[in-house]
Design a protein around this motif. Structure first.
Motif: not given
Ligand SMILES: [Zn+2]
Length: 554
Positions: A175-204
């Protein structure tokens, strides 16, 4: 204790510091020389010699479950034995056999909703998390936004919804980091929650029967053609552990097809996406059911991780080096190929150089003249190129509980261009290993580089990553940016040329002109770092707030 090399003698006078994870060197350190790896044995010539043989045509590109792969693993096990390391694999051998599922999905795959069948290849690409020849998934579809459960970010896209036995439709990326939470999910950096492998793991984990990842060029950072070419044809995976949740269908769906599906389910995809990008989103069940039928040819193969152990005075805890031995093998001749075309993927830089580097570290450590504190594991992994499978298997079937691994240092490629000022390790900003690395680099007049592209998520793409997921502070060597000396610009150009022309190509072959003197500096430093980590009573730890700090929290 004895000093085995001039280099160690030099270090004895210049590098006397007491080490602890976050302390500064004591100015009045005692005069005794601490034992350590015989760094003088880590030479450019040794690294070159191992690299040359491991990347020779004799090894046929080192593909798992081939003769060339068997030759490579035999060579590695022999070298570990010669260096004097104990076997760390199955039944007193150096080999930990890894079962690998090789599966090819038939193009007859279909995904249908009332009134529309989505076309395999153009609209949807799918594979399975199970080995059955025929897999059917039928169920309601639930839009779950980014499909993330992140307690440390207070974010749960699955809150209040039961997806068991259903399809989940998921957005990729963070999810994008809003102005009032600039470090949400690593800001501009990709966190593992953003990777497609994570999405499948969590869905399982949530009990879904099937998962559909929505592809957009922007969120995936690559076009649909890459999805088509990467996820059709033969795929490799580990068999699911008995009783572990597994998705019947794992699929990518093109954006237009996803929008159509959502519309048939009574909603508008863009409107749902906008809601899912802000806090307070709840998963949205759609008023549409989907059914899919997947047929596949699946076979089991076996390929080993090669493991050697240098037992420490504390053999209930460990530090692990990893380096993958596999590469792409030899490709079949295609019609129109010249008879002389090179079809062997020698993988000299990727990753014979890494194997060579770790072998020299292993040798230097067995000549330390003392035992390390924690045990040191040298793990040469299989099937990295097919999705980190050897490392995933090791961390799922470890010789010690993963909570007892203090650190992992992964060597995926050793610098063959020459001396550099910097040494860059992915993950150094995530844990207390960063401070330890910075201290030892400073003693040697080196600087620690940074991950130049955190938005690309390289931290999630090599063999240290399964260790990170298991909570082990991990580092992975990456390319230097600052070459040394008058030819620095030429060396930088050579590095760029390799990345453009030779990466994952048959032309990644040993070059007698390669200069591993910079790699030798790096490996001396990393051997010393591992030795100190092994000797320091406190376990290294991830920084508070890092995604991987969660694992070891009570
Ligand atoms: Zn590779």
């Amino acid at each position: 204790m004895t000093l085995r090399s001039p280099l160690r003698a030099a270090l004895a006078t210049t590098a006397l510091v007491t080490f602890s994870a976050c302390s500064t060197p004591a100015p009045s350190a005692p005069a005794a020389v601490p034992p350590g790896p015989a760094e003088g044995e880590i030479t450019a010539a040794r690294i070159a010699a191992h690299t040359k043989i491991l990347s020779s045509d004799l090894f046929e590109g080192r593909a798992p479950a081939t003769r060339g792969g068997e030759l490579a693993t035999t060579y590695l096990a022999t070298q570990l034995a010669l260096a004097g390391l104990e076997p760390g694999g199955d039944n007193g051998t150096y080999f930990q056999q890894v079962p690998i599922v090789e599966a090819t999905v038939d193009r007859s795959f279909s995904l249908a909703v009332p009134g529309r069948t989505y076309k395999y290849g153009d609209d949807v690409v799918a594979f399975s998390g199970v080995e059955d020849a025929l897999v059917s998934v039928r169920g309601d579809v639930v839009f779950v936004g980014h499909g993330i459960v992140a307690p440390e970010q207070k974010w749960n896209d699955y809150a209040g919804v039961d997806v068991r036995g259903k399809w989940v439709l998921i957005m990729v990326n963070d999810p994008p980091a809003p102005a009032d939470e600039p470090n949400l999910f690593g800001g501009k950096a990709l966190t593992y929650y953003g990777r497609w492998t994570y999405k499948f793991e969590e869905a399982a984990r949530q009990g879904a029967a099937g998962a559909l990842l929505i592809h957009t060029d922007a969120s995936a950072t690559y076009p649909w053609q890459v999805v088509q070419s990467s996820w059709t044809g033969t795929q490799y995976s580990l068999p699911p552990a008995p009783g572990a949740p597994a998705l019947g269908v794992k699929a990518w769906i093109a954006n237009a097809a996803a929008a159509d599906l959502v519309k048939r389910g009574g909603h508008d995809l863009d409107a749902l996406r906008a809601k899912a990008s802000a806090r307070g989103f709840s998963a949205q069940p759609l008023t549409v059911a989907a059914s899919a039928t997947l047929t596949q040819r699946a076979a089991r193969r076996t390929s080993p991780n090669v493991i050697g152990v240098l037992r420490g005075t504390n053999d209930q805890e460990a530090v692990a080096f990893t380096s993958h031995w596999d590469h792409f093998g030899t490709k079949a001749a295609a019609p129109g190929d010249a008879a002389t075309a090179d079809r062997i993927f020698n993988g000299a830089y990727d990753n014979a150089s890494g194997l060579a580097a770790v072998l020299t570290i292993a040798q230097a450590m067995t000549r330390a003249g003392a035992e390390p504190g924690r045990s040191i594991y040298f793990v040469f992994t299989t099937a990295e190129e097919s999705g980190l499978l050897g490392s995933e298997y090791f961390t799922a079937h470890p010789p010690l509980p993963m909570a007892q691994f203090a650190a992992n240092i992964n060597i995926d490629e050793a610098n063959p261009y020459g001396k550099a000022k910097d040494i860059a390790l992915l993950g150094s900003d995530r844990s207390s290993l960063g401070a330890a690395l910075a201290a030892i680099a400073a003693e040697r007049g080196r600087v620690v580089g940074v991950d130049a592209h955190p938005e690309r998520g390289y931290f999630f793409r090599s063999d240290h990553f399964p260790f990170a997921k298991a909570g082990v502070p991990a580092l992975s060597l990456t390319e230097p940016e600052q070459f040394d000396g008058p030819t620095a610009a030429t060396l930088k150009a050579k590095q760029a040329a390799y990345n453009d022309q030779d990466y994952h190509q048959p032309s990644d072959q040993f070059d007698p002109a390669w200069d591993f003197s910079g790699a030798a500096d790096d490996m001396q430093l990393l051997a010393a770092l591992a030795w100190r980590i092994a000797a320091t009573p406190a376990m290294p730890s991830y920084h508070d707030g890092d995604q991987f700090a969660q694992v070891r929290k009570p």
